[in-house]
Motif scaffolding. Sequence first.
Motif, PDB file in Angstrom:
ATOM      1  N   ASP A  75       0.827  -1.211   0.000  1.00 35.78           N
ATOM      2  CA  ASP A  75       0.000   0.000   0.000  1.00 35.78           C
ATOM      3  C   ASP A  75       0.859   1.258   0.000  1.00 35.78           C
ATOM      4  OD1 ASP A  75      -2.437  -1.305  -0.086  1.00 35.78           O
ATOM      5  OD2 ASP A  75      -2.618  -1.428   2.102  1.00 35.78           O
ATOM      6  N   GLN A  76       1.973   1.232   0.725  1.00 37.34           N
ATOM      7  CA  GLN A  76       2.839   2.400   0.787  1.00 37.34           C
ATOM      8  C   GLN A  76       3.446   2.714  -0.582  1.00 37.34           C
ATOM      9  OE1 GLN A  76       6.241   1.951   3.365  1.00 37.34           O
ATOM     10  NE2 GLN A  76       6.546   4.152   3.565  1.00 37.34           N
ATOM     11  N   ALA A  77       3.751   1.684  -1.369  1.00 36.20           N
ATOM     12  CA  ALA A  77       4.397   1.883  -2.663  1.00 36.20           C
ATOM     13  C   ALA A  77       3.405   2.122  -3.801  1.00 36.20           C
ATOM     14  CB  ALA A  77       5.263   0.677  -3.001  1.00 36.20           C
ATOM     15  N   TYR A  78       2.120   1.840  -3.574  1.00 41.16           N
ATOM     16  CA  TYR A  78       1.127   1.933  -4.655  1.00 41.16           C
ATOM     17  C   TYR A  78       0.852   3.385  -5.008  1.00 41.16           C
ATOM     18  CZ  TYR A  78      -3.309   1.135  -7.148  1.00 41.16           C
ATOM     19  OH  TYR A  78      -4.317   1.106  -8.082  1.00 41.16           O
ATOM     20  N   GLU A  79       1.068   3.740  -6.276  1.00 36.55           N
ATOM     21  CA  GLU A  79       0.759   5.077  -6.785  1.00 36.55           C
ATOM     22  C   GLU A  79      -0.055   4.907  -8.063  1.00 36.55           C
ATOM     23  OE1 GLU A  79       3.003   9.272  -7.998  1.00 36.55           O
ATOM     24  OE2 GLU A  79       4.163   7.550  -7.285  1.00 36.55           O
ATOM     25  N   PRO A  80      -1.394   4.881  -7.963  1.00 35.55           N
ATOM     26  CA  PRO A  80      -2.234   4.605  -9.128  1.00 35.55           C
ATOM     27  C   PRO A  80      -1.865   5.481 -10.321  1.00 35.55           C
ATOM     28  CG  PRO A  80      -3.571   4.681  -7.148  1.00 35.55           C
ATOM     29  CD  PRO A  80      -2.194   5.143  -6.749  1.00 35.55           C
ATOM     30  N   GLY A  81      -1.765   4.842 -11.484  1.00 34.35           N
ATOM     31  CA  GLY A  81      -1.399   5.546 -12.698  1.00 34.35           C
ATOM     32  C   GLY A  81       0.088   5.627 -12.932  1.00 34.35           C
ATOM     33  N   VAL A  82       0.887   5.342 -11.895  1.00 35.65           N
ATOM     34  CA  VAL A  82       2.341   5.457 -12.007  1.00 35.65           C
ATOM     35  C   VAL A  82       3.030   4.133 -11.695  1.00 35.65           C
ATOM     36  CG1 VAL A  82       4.414   6.622 -11.156  1.00 35.65           C
ATOM     37  CG2 VAL A  82       2.272   7.900 -11.408  1.00 35.65           C
ATOM     38  N   PHE A  83       2.707   3.564 -10.537  1.00 37.83           N
ATOM     39  CA  PHE A  83       3.362   2.325 -10.102  1.00 37.83           C
ATOM     40  C   PHE A  83       2.348   1.485  -9.332  1.00 37.83           C
ATOM     41  CE2 PHE A  83       5.997  -0.205  -7.127  1.00 37.83           C
ATOM     42  CZ  PHE A  83       6.823  -0.837  -8.039  1.00 37.83           C
ATOM     43  N   THR A  84       2.084   0.289  -9.842  1.00 35.85           N
ATOM     44  CA  THR A  84       1.062  -0.569  -9.239  1.00 35.85           C
ATOM     45  C   THR A  84       1.697  -1.718  -8.473  1.00 35.85           C
ATOM     46  OG1 THR A  84      -0.653  -0.038 -10.847  1.00 35.85           O
ATOM     47  CG2 THR A  84      -0.845  -2.144  -9.721  1.00 35.85           C
ATOM     48  N   THR A  85       1.239  -1.920  -7.255  1.00 38.08           N
ATOM     49  CA  THR A  85       1.620  -3.061  -6.443  1.00 38.08           C
ATOM     50  C   THR A  85       0.382  -3.897  -6.137  1.00 38.08           C
ATOM     51  OG1 THR A  85       1.252  -1.838  -4.396  1.00 38.08           O
ATOM     52  CG2 THR A  85       3.470  -1.759  -5.336  1.00 38.08           C
ATOM     53  N   PHE A  86       0.588  -5.172  -5.890  1.00 38.61           N
ATOM     54  CA  PHE A  86      -0.488  -6.069  -5.478  1.00 38.61           C
ATOM     55  C   PHE A  86      -0.116  -6.733  -4.157  1.00 38.61           C
ATOM     56  CE2 PHE A  86      -1.161  -6.106 -10.120  1.00 38.61           C
ATOM     57  CZ  PHE A  86      -2.525  -5.874 -10.182  1.00 38.61           C
ATOM     58  N   TYR A  87      -1.119  -7.122  -3.405  1.00 35.62           N
ATOM     59  CA  TYR A  87      -0.892  -8.041  -2.298  1.00 35.62           C
ATOM     60  C   TYR A  87      -0.599  -9.409  -2.905  1.00 35.62           C
ATOM     61  CZ  TYR A  87      -3.297  -4.695   0.845  1.00 35.62           C
ATOM     62  OH  TYR A  87      -3.673  -3.603   1.567  1.00 35.62           O
ATOM     63  N   GLY A  88       0.441 -10.065  -2.436  1.00 32.77           N
ATOM     64  CA  GLY A  88       0.739 -11.378  -2.981  1.00 32.77           C
ATOM     65  C   GLY A  88       1.822 -12.090  -2.204  1.00 32.77           C
ATOM     66  N   TYR A  89       1.979 -13.363  -2.480  1.00 33.70           N
ATOM     67  CA  TYR A  89       3.019 -14.183  -1.875  1.00 33.70           C
ATOM     68  C   TYR A  89       3.258 -15.391  -2.761  1.00 33.70           C
ATOM     69  CZ  TYR A  89      -1.016 -16.906  -0.129  1.00 33.70           C
ATOM     70  OH  TYR A  89      -2.183 -17.628  -0.029  1.00 33.70           O
ATOM     71  N   GLU A  90       4.271 -16.171  -2.412  1.00 39.55           N
ATOM     72  CA  GLU A  90       4.567 -17.388  -3.163  1.00 39.55           C
ATOM     73  C   GLU A  90       4.196 -18.620  -2.343  1.00 39.55           C
ATOM     74  OE1 GLU A  90       8.356 -19.796  -5.090  1.00 39.55           O
ATOM     75  OE2 GLU A  90       8.420 -17.604  -4.983  1.00 39.55           O
ATOM     76  N   THR A 537       0.320   0.354 -22.530  1.00 37.55           N
ATOM     77  CA  THR A 537       1.115  -0.755 -22.001  1.00 37.55           C
ATOM     78  C   THR A 537       1.687  -0.461 -20.631  1.00 37.55           C
ATOM     79  OG1 THR A 537       2.891  -2.291 -22.485  1.00 37.55           O
ATOM     80  CG2 THR A 537       3.318  -0.004 -22.997  1.00 37.55           C
ATOM     81  N   SER A 538       1.896  -1.518 -19.887  1.00 39.17           N
ATOM     82  CA  SER A 538       2.654  -1.432 -18.637  1.00 39.17           C
ATOM     83  C   SER A 538       3.516  -2.664 -18.557  1.00 39.17           C
ATOM     84  CB  SER A 538       1.706  -1.374 -17.439  1.00 39.17           C
ATOM     85  OG  SER A 538       2.414  -1.368 -16.239  1.00 39.17           O
ATOM     86  N   ALA A 539       4.800  -2.495 -18.329  1.00 39.54           N
ATOM     87  CA  ALA A 539       5.723  -3.628 -18.262  1.00 39.54           C
ATOM     88  C   ALA A 539       6.269  -3.767 -16.859  1.00 39.54           C
ATOM     89  CB  ALA A 539       6.869  -3.451 -19.255  1.00 39.54           C
ATOM     90  N   HIS A 540       6.438  -5.006 -16.402  1.00 44.45           N
ATOM     91  CA  HIS A 540       6.909  -5.289 -15.044  1.00 44.45           C
ATOM     92  C   HIS A 540       8.106  -6.228 -15.107  1.00 44.45           C
ATOM     93  CE1 HIS A 540       3.302  -3.464 -13.273  1.00 44.45           C
ATOM     94  NE2 HIS A 540       2.750  -3.897 -14.377  1.00 44.45           N
TER      95      HIS A 540
END
Length: 540
Positions: A75-90, A537-540
Amino acid sequence: AESYGLFEGCADANLTAQQVEFCNLFENPSLTAFMELRTQATKRPPQRMSFCGEDGSFCIEHGKTTWQRTRAAADQAYEPGVFTTFYGYEYSPSWPERGSTHRNVIFRNQSVPDTVVSAFDAATALDLWKRLEATCTGDFEVLTIPHNLNRYYGKAFSLSDEDGAPYTPADWARRSRLEPVVEIFQAKGASECAVGVGTSDEECAFEQYFPTCPEDETVACAGPNSYARDGLKLGLELEIELERDLERELDANPLQIGFIGSTDNHNSSPGDTEEWDFRGKSGFNDASAAKRLSRRNFAPQVPLMHNPGGLAAVWAEENTRDALFDALLRKEVYATSGTRIRLRMFAGWHFEDTLIGNPDAIQTAYATGVPMGSRLSAPAPLDAAPSFYVSVLKDPLSTGIHRIQMIKGWLANGEQQERVQDIACSQGRPPDPITRRCPPAAPSVNLETCEVNNVDQTGSLEVVWRDDSFQPDERAFYYVRVLENPSCRWSSYDAIRLDAQPLSEVPAVVQERAWSSPIWYSPTAPMADRPAGNLVTSAH
């Protein structure tokens, strides 16, 4: 997920002497703790370490704190429209001889369970999916992404789960809902296909982790049902079988899977995939050129099998959690071997060459066809054959585009078939009409400096290709593979760093590439409704 709670647990003020001894393993970089964890996860069923207590509750409770911290960081790193993060794990169950059936678990939004599902909670992927769906409340949405298919030892696209229980139609439906894409390239090699495993496609020899399995062998080798093309072919057969089941829960084959790539390094450097900048996969273990070039301890039969990893590219309306998650669900994604190629692929019944060079080509292709990850409408129009519009733009820092290939798989009289052919060549050259191949790439790569002296720096390719062999009663899939001109492999850059000759065990150069997600045709499956529009496009 299997290590959740360990670091928080080691900070607990009430540890036993045995727990303190275990926690001391974390004080200095060491594989000991990791291998102990892996050993426990290899057991059937997997078992938590004694550090976690008899019932595992010590690690389960501390693991909730790990999960909270993970979500807070996202949540701290999420900046909609600029940088997207998701909740996730392996989710990382392990198998003997370094096999694995790992999956990444990604949530759409902040509606998530208060704990994660690890291999200690779910021994198989089917158990994982059931556990995830059991926690589904409110706006909860989740997907799982298999990665390292090449280390699944035939379990990636088997007709049964990891413990041998046959999948039911309901199980296939659950998999179809939760697993729209798979990873086909990463630091541990390529999982698209392997030469000798259902194909003679020479490009399937690219960055292979294991040698082909000897007869009756399935462990630590490349065998059937561990590669994405295996899954696509099996999906065509399953569609027929499931259509015969009157109580089926599917409206399409359950293995309509899109393609992504990933890095999967352990250096906290996602997206760092340039060959010249490769600094190893696992920090202290291979952080120097000398260590990387002498490393044989993981797979002695496959020297230097690691690489800088791949990338996942997602076509979405905007760079937000909802838009990117939707794109993953509809499989409008593609994979690269680390290069930042820009790739579009569409299919329709009436595409014309006028799309080439047309500034409105993308809008027209959406309006009159379907993008990668979709199904063509059925039945096929009379006397029509599918046509494909493909557009490729090179990575500005890479060599030129060499060629575009079309991979087709289909069922003919119930038998699996495949064909690989070049459909566009650099510099406007046509493929040979007999061999269906472009002229070979002929770059001049100076292995002393890794400079590429090549006048062929084709920056973009467009093509409209029609499948003249199409039969309207045959189920089929199509995807494209784009190859760059050769450039230095990371091992050659390391040889320069050490003032040594490039090693002979591996190629000195590499042809970076990209793979589109497939497009499917079935004579009985109508095209699913899906949104369309002017996408970015958005590349990760």
